[in-house]
Design an enzyme around this catalytic site. Structure first.
Site, PDB file in Angstrom:
ATOM      1  N   CYS A 136      -5.070   5.831  15.922  1.00  0.00           N
ATOM      2  CA  CYS A 136      -4.367   6.916  16.600  1.00  0.00           C
ATOM      3  C   CYS A 136      -3.229   7.511  15.783  1.00  0.00           C
ATOM      4  CB  CYS A 136      -3.860   6.439  17.948  1.00  0.00           C
ATOM      5  SG  CYS A 136      -5.213   5.961  19.058  1.00  0.00           S
TER       6      CYS A 136
ATOM      7  N   HIS B 139       5.023   9.669  20.862  1.00  0.00           N
ATOM      8  CA  HIS B 139       3.619   9.269  21.031  1.00  0.00           C
ATOM      9  C   HIS B 139       3.292   9.301  22.519  1.00  0.00           C
ATOM     10  CE1 HIS B 139      -0.172   7.377  20.003  1.00  0.00           C
ATOM     11  NE2 HIS B 139       0.046   6.453  20.916  1.00  0.00           N
TER      12      HIS B 139
ATOM     13  N   GLU C 186       8.337   2.473  22.048  1.00  0.00           N
ATOM     14  CA  GLU C 186       8.909   3.560  21.262  1.00  0.00           C
ATOM     15  C   GLU C 186      10.288   3.974  21.767  1.00  0.00           C
ATOM     16  OE1 GLU C 186       7.051   7.393  20.964  1.00  0.00           O
ATOM     17  OE2 GLU C 186       5.864   7.055  22.768  1.00  0.00           O
TER      18      GLU C 186
ATOM     19  N   LYS D  50       0.968  14.514  25.544  1.00  0.00           N
ATOM     20  CA  LYS D  50      -0.232  13.850  26.066  1.00  0.00           C
ATOM     21  C   LYS D  50      -0.295  13.967  27.580  1.00  0.00           C
ATOM     22  CE  LYS D  50      -0.859  10.423  22.361  1.00  0.00           C
ATOM     23  NZ  LYS D  50       0.332  10.677  21.543  1.00  0.00           N
TER      24      LYS D  50
ATOM     25  N   HIS E  37      -4.978  12.142  25.296  1.00  0.00           N
ATOM     26  CA  HIS E  37      -4.870  11.396  24.038  1.00  0.00           C
ATOM     27  C   HIS E  37      -6.195  11.514  23.292  1.00  0.00           C
ATOM     28  CE1 HIS E  37      -3.992   8.634  21.000  1.00  0.00           C
ATOM     29  NE2 HIS E  37      -3.588   7.582  21.689  1.00  0.00           N
TER      30      HIS E  37
ATOM     31  N   PHE F  75      -3.688   1.347  17.592  1.00  0.00           N
ATOM     32  CA  PHE F  75      -4.217  -0.007  17.625  1.00  0.00           C
ATOM     33  C   PHE F  75      -4.353  -0.541  16.197  1.00  0.00           C
ATOM     34  CE2 PHE F  75      -6.648   0.518  21.905  1.00  0.00           C
ATOM     35  CZ  PHE F  75      -5.449   0.400  22.579  1.00  0.00           C
TER      36      PHE F  75
END
Length: 427
Positions: free
Chosen positions: A170, A310, A321, A342, A347, A406
């Protein structure tokens, strides 16, 4: 020795809510969501049945029948975005040495939709233990190798320089652009066509995320399912899309009279080497990526006017974050607007980093911070200024955009208006 400065001179976006940069920005400014029940196949067997889809007609967007047959949907999105970016830049690539024009494209999952569809065909709906290759499309190999994405863009624009696909999950959409920046800085290229694309809304993708319960089960309310930083969030909403940019060396861009959209002043990536899907709550690796990007930009944390987060809408990411912003920016984190797009466009895995770069550039261009839609009940552990629901007029000369993926990938990029005092002093 003065380092080569890298600027964005063209941009193209194909995202949920509309094709083209103008439609994308309109959606964000209005705080509208493009999330809905999945329509491209029957999602009823799955735990999460919502996504942010693009109403995309390949032929209406200029692709020829043979291109449509040859390319996976992700490649089609990228090609349309690349054509917009080149047109937006006003660049005549034919006037450049083709060996000095390169391509870097990010993608997390490659040609997922094409592979999924073709497997159903060659396995006769999964009934054959040994698949029958005679029923496959002639270009199945191009679906298998994501390098075909970079090849398609290179052929379209006539680029014969460095050509790469970056796949870091990502964070691919930030990392691909960061790699392109480095190629220009080191002198390996003068022009880079870069960005990312993913079209992952397919049964195999839903099954993968269902298995780890990463996506939202809020199927009865798709419009409000993506809710980063909200106390009631319960997973991310899958999306799709592409954003492509034209990057040039600053002085050369000025010399040809290019309209400079933004300068990329700093980039860094780190990995937590901790867990395949888990994140440490202290956010130390993301904070380190932000620190290095600031150092490369020769800026202090106080220079940052807006953070494009993010903001996936999973509890561990949002808290992680938030901690990273506090660790890297100190008290300035509490004074800095933060938002997650998002909440509106979902996403799109490897593509979202580039789509978020596009949103950051537009925030600089318009001095507007897009909102975090669906944020009504803030998580007490997420106690920063997340710009809930309504876009905000705000002086935005320097933007930090971050990504988390990930495998432990953490990336950060700083973009600036090169005419702003802070950006000029950092050059």
């Amino acid at each position: 020795m003065m380092r080569r400065r890298v600027v964005i001179t063209g941009m193209g976006v194909v995202a949920p809510g509309g094709v083209g940069t103008k439609n994308f920005w309109k959606l964000l400014c209005e705080g509208r969501t493009a999330t809905r029940k999945i329509s491209t196949f029957d999602p009823s067997p799955f735990r999460s049945r919502v996504a942010a889809e693009i109403d995309f007609d390949a032929e209406a967007n200029g692709l020829e029948p043979q291109e449509i047959r040859r390319m996976d949907r992700a490649a089609q999105l990228a090609l349309v975005a690349a054509r917009e970016a080149v047109a937006d830049s006003g660049i005549d690539i034919g006037r450049f040495d083709p060996y000095r024009v390169g391509i870097t494209i990010g993608s997390a999952v490659g040609a997922t939709m094409g592979l999924d569809a073709e497997y159903r065909v060659v396995s006769n709906g999964g009934r054959l233990e040994r698949v029958d290759h005679r029923y496959a499309v002639p270009h199945l190999y191009d679906y298998f190798v994501p390098s075909s994405f970079a090849a398609e863009i290179a052929w379209a624009v006539g680029a014969e320089g460095p050509s790469t696909v970056v796949s870091t999950g990502c964070t691919s959409g930030i990392d691909s652009v960061g790699h392109a920046v480095e190629l220009i800085r080191e002198g390996s290229a003068d022009v880079m066509i870069t960005g990312a694309t993913d079209a992952p809304i397919s049964p195999i993708t839903l099954a993968c995320f269902d298995a780890i319960k990463a996506t939202t089960p809020r199927n009865d309310d798709p419009e409000h399912a993506s809710r980063p930083f909200d106390a009631t969030r319960d997973g991310f909403v899958l999306g799709e899309g592409s954003a492509i940019f034209v990057l040039e060396e600053f002085e050369a861009a000025k010399q040809r009279g290019a309209r400079i959209l933004a300068e990329i002043t700093g980039y860094a990536a780190r990995c937590n080497a901790f867990h395949m899907t888990g994140l440490r709550p202290d956010g130390v690796e993301m904070a380190e990526a932000i620190r290095v990007a600031l150092e490369e930009s020769r800026m202090n944390p106080e220079a940052i006017d807006y953070i494009n987060a993010h903001g996936s809408g999973t509890k561990q990411n949002d808290r992680h974050e938030t901690a990273a912003f506090k660790r890297s920016l100190g008290q300035h984190a509490y004074r800095t607007p933060v938002s997650s797009i998002k909440s509106m466009v979902g996403h799109s895995l490897g593509a979202i980093g580039s789509i978020e770069i596009a949103a950051s550039v537009l925030a600089i261009q318009h001095n507007v911070v897009p909102p975090t839609a669906n944020l009504h009940n803030r998580d007490p552990e997420c106690d920063l200024d997340y710009v809930p629901r309504i876009a905000r007029d705000h002086r935005t000369d320097v933007v930090l955009t971050v990504g988390s993926g990930f495998g432990g990938f953490q990336s950060a990029m700083l973009l600036a208006d090169p005419s702003a005092p802070m950006a000029r002093s950092a050059a």
